[in-house]
Design an enzyme around this catalytic site. Sequence first.
Site, PDB file in Angstrom:
ATOM      1  CG  HIS A  37       2.402  -2.464   9.389  1.00 55.14           C
ATOM      2  ND1 HIS A  37       2.107  -2.780  10.425  1.00 55.14           N
ATOM      3  CD2 HIS A  37       2.458  -1.127   9.376  1.00 55.14           C
ATOM      4  CE1 HIS A  37       2.322  -1.687  11.457  1.00 55.14           C
ATOM      5  NE2 HIS A  37       2.220  -0.619  10.772  1.00 55.14           N
ATOM      6  CD  GLN A 153       0.277   9.009   9.109  1.00 52.53           C
ATOM      7  OE1 GLN A 153       0.555   9.278  10.190  1.00 52.53           O
ATOM      8  NE2 GLN A 153       0.403   7.618   8.554  1.00 52.53           N
ATOM      9  CG  MET A 184      -5.618  -5.875  11.530  1.00 48.75           C
ATOM     10  SD  MET A 184      -4.797  -6.901  10.458  1.00 48.75           S
ATOM     11  CE  MET A 184      -5.698  -8.213  10.278  1.00 48.75           C
TER      12      MET A 184
HETATM   13  O1  PAF Z   1       1.541   5.807  10.008  1.00 51.63           O
HETATM   14  C1  PAF Z   1       2.676   5.731  10.835  1.00 51.63           C
HETATM   15  O2  PAF Z   1       3.104   4.366  11.255  1.00 51.63           O
HETATM   16  C2  PAF Z   1       3.431   6.749  10.887  1.00 51.63           C
HETATM   17  O3  PAF Z   1       2.739   8.092  11.532  1.00 51.63           O
HETATM   18  C3  PAF Z   1       4.681   7.210   9.901  1.00 51.63           C
HETATM   19  C4  PAF Z   1       3.958   7.555   8.635  1.00 51.63           C
HETATM   20  C5  PAF Z   1       5.221   5.717   9.626  1.00 51.63           C
HETATM   21  C6  PAF Z   1       5.567   8.025  10.267  1.00 51.63           C
HETATM   22  O4  PAF Z   1       6.355   8.157  11.237  1.00 51.63           O
END
Ligand code: PAF
Length: 281
Positions: A37, A153, A184
């Site tokens: 992240h 996604q 991770m």
């Molecule tokens: O990838 C994620 O952590 C989730 O799918 C997101 C994009 C924050 C949507 O809740």
Amino acid sequence: MIIIRTIPELKEAIGKVRSMGRTIGFVPTMGYLHQGHLSLVKAAVKECDFVAVSIYVNPIQFGVGEDFESYPRDLTADAQMCQQEGVDLIFSPGDQDMYPGGYASFVEVEQLTQGLCGRGRPGHFRGVTTVVTKLFNLLEPDIAYFGQKDAQQALVLKKMVEDLNMNLTLKIMPTLRDEDGLAMSSRNVYLSLEEREAALVLFKSLTRAEEMIQGGVRKASKISGAMKEIIAGEPSAHLEYIEIVDTHKLDTMEELEAEVLIALAVRVGQTRLIDNMIVEV
Ligand code: PAF
């Protein structure tokens, strides 16, 4: 850095940033932040005037019996990390803010959501595209950052942005791995020491697939067969899927050509893990 919990406060803050003509970088997350992240956050801090991170475990992208309740949460630690990275705003709403009583609107991308994770998690991507649309509307980002680890996604969201003429750029950043190759993920915290060791089969099988392709193998079934053997060698690992698909439409390939996405989902103990690799053929 400010932490905002409600939509009216968020609208006011974003209105001010916009009126100053500053560019907004946005990193949507479900919290329990890790270096993966933070690599998105770092890119946003470098490229944008103002950086917002959302921390929200979105209930509508979890199916019945999935880990919504147990999903790890630690807003205090997340806020500390964000502060250190130079984030300006955290948005961490409650479920009532996002989905008040009578909520009835959803966003759905067709086709790309049918295979891979979509098959085993019906409704998952509808939940993701809905919450991300709401977050885009609220945070008005110029650039939003997502990880390649969630390859499907990323493609689904790109399609949504294109099809719905959303006025922002998506940046997909590389997967970050621990030294031994494990991708991770916030869900890695569920793994016992033995399970963490077993979870290395995901990366090992992807690496084997890459080696085979580089060695000239073009038959998808041969490659997925070799990957399956590696996973079957680990008793606590249970394969959900391996897919070898094209990187645009996610169509299954029998004979590999051009660039391929090799993606897999494996359950290690109770924990469902995903990983993927894009390989040039
Ligand atoms: O990838 C994620 O952590 C989730 O799918 C997101 C994009 C924050 C949507 O809740």
